[in-house]
Design an enzyme around this catalytic site. Sequence first.
Site, PDB file in Angstrom:
ATOM      1  CB  CYS A 138      -0.959  -0.030   1.195  1.00  0.00           C
ATOM      2  SG  CYS A 138      -0.106  -0.174   2.780  1.00  0.00           S
ATOM      3  CG  HIS A 194       3.983 -24.034  25.715  1.00  0.00           C
ATOM      4  ND1 HIS A 194       2.784 -23.382  25.863  1.00  0.00           N
ATOM      5  CD2 HIS A 194       4.042 -24.434  24.417  1.00  0.00           C
ATOM      6  CE1 HIS A 194       2.122 -23.410  24.717  1.00  0.00           C
ATOM      7  NE2 HIS A 194       2.861 -24.039  23.814  1.00  0.00           N
TER       8      HIS A 194
END
Length: 616
Positions: free
Chosen positions: A26, A543
Amino acid sequence: MDYKKLSSDIVKNVGGAENIQVVNHCMTRLRFKLKDVSKADKEALENLPGVLGVIYAGEQYMVILGQHLLPTYEALIKDLGISGGETINENLDDLSGSKEKLTWKTAGNKFIGYISASVTPLIPGLVAGGMLKVVLLLIVTFVDTAYTKSSSYMLLSAIADAPFYFMPIIVAYGAATKLGGTPVYSMIAAAALLHGNYTALVTAGKSIDLFGINVPLLSYGTSLLPALLLAFVAYHLERFFNKIVPGIFRSVFVGMGTILVSGILGYIALGPLGNILGEGIANFFMFLNGSMGPLAVGTLAACLPWMVMAGMHTALAPFMAQLLTNPGYDTILRPAFILHNMAEGGSSLGVAARIKNKQLRSEYISIAIGCIVAGVAEPAIYGVNLKYKRPMYGVMAGGFVGGAIASLLGAKVYIMGYSNILALPIFKETILAIVIAIVAAIITSCAVTFILGIEQKEKPSVTKPVQKVYQDDAIVAISDGTLMDLKKVNDETFANKMLGDGIALKLENDFICSPANGTLTTLFPTGHAFGVLTEEGVELLVHIGIDTVNLKGEGFDVLVKQGDRVRAGEPIVRVDRSKIEKMGYDLTTMLIVTNDNGKTIQLANLGQVKNGTILN
């Protein structure tokens, strides 16, 4: 700047050329469609010279480059041979090329992604045609009022009107490219709605039919939604014919069948349906303007910085053209877009006034001028206002005040144009209203920003545990919080210890740190997990949260690089706990021993701990 090197580094850090389906752009950002987003290295990209920021939204991985965009894009296409414009759809059973579970959230993302990708090729054309209309308007207003009767004016007007009149064809191309179909089939089906035979029948005004079915007499020039519907149907028709037509006949019958059926449906169903939807959208905006105009324009202008960051603002652009066709002017969208850019510029000026660094002050003033004069806001959003956080309140305040004033004074856009002060003539007789609103937006955003001040981006501080020396066999708490038994984790993989034994932690701190001295062997680009090989040869996995991989890095700030040597207690990842928890994710964090290297490891699993507390 060496744009060939920059483009090469960008390609490398989005996962390599083989991970790129297509790249578009863009005004200020490269827009990648990636096969596997997890392969992209967000931190490495943001550290490249010339890169202002990175964001993933609407199924597009966007790299914000500002003034460096075009030469970098050209280097991508010409020097590196990256595909620019044709989406490679390797999985015809899934429009996105992935097996992502369909939910209300993902369906919304797919819809926004479809709209955004479909209109991306259209926007530059609409702006170009609109600005040519502005030039012609200035000529006939201030130079030669009789110029409108000349053949030159007629031909130049045809050039300016072409992007609007043939909008369905351009949109059909973008939509087909997004879906992975053959663009020309969708373009032909859309072009049939504009063909002289059909427009002549519409002009004649007599009832017509196709195979005995009534065909509504409608005009589809400047329309958007019929083309989106046609492209979607044409894509599925092409897939259908590819399945039923024998291979030897596909080159003949697939294309013919696709354009025939989609063209017929365009006349009798899809075109009229799209027209009804388009009128409904126009009526909705008119209702907003009539019932709460100042509030609607002000709120939209205030929300636009966040919409730009999410990539959602491009989905609104086509409806500007819809409003310019029916009712013939736009009182909400383009005024809000212009006033948002003015507010970004005003806030950047406020930052420049507060900051002490002369070099940065000069740079921020230049960025502010770019917002106001050129209408390019991304450098201000990512490079100034979001960087210092508080100025975003100034942007929102300026946008709201300017939008409300513009609506109260009756500012109306009659021609498509840029969102900057050079496009003021598109407001015609209401130009004074928008000028007053622009001044108000700039002054308000600048003043609010100056008053609130700037918040320097926090640098990850070296915590006390990092300053402490641990034995190489020590395993420590990775953050502040409450320990819990792994069996109580709301995830079968961890609760059943499929990856190994360990502990879980309810977080009370935003920093997640290394559990031991060693090497960072694994670091997911999304920031939600990392692995450490200790000096004793033990392999540990951290995690962060459950199913947080779905966030694709949002809310995670990675502070180190894979391969780095780390010390116990050293910050590895910073998480935005408030943001992630508001999105409904469980931030219980697991520390797993995936390979004990023959050692007996027993970790404490109850009680309150601080970062650096020894667990074994």
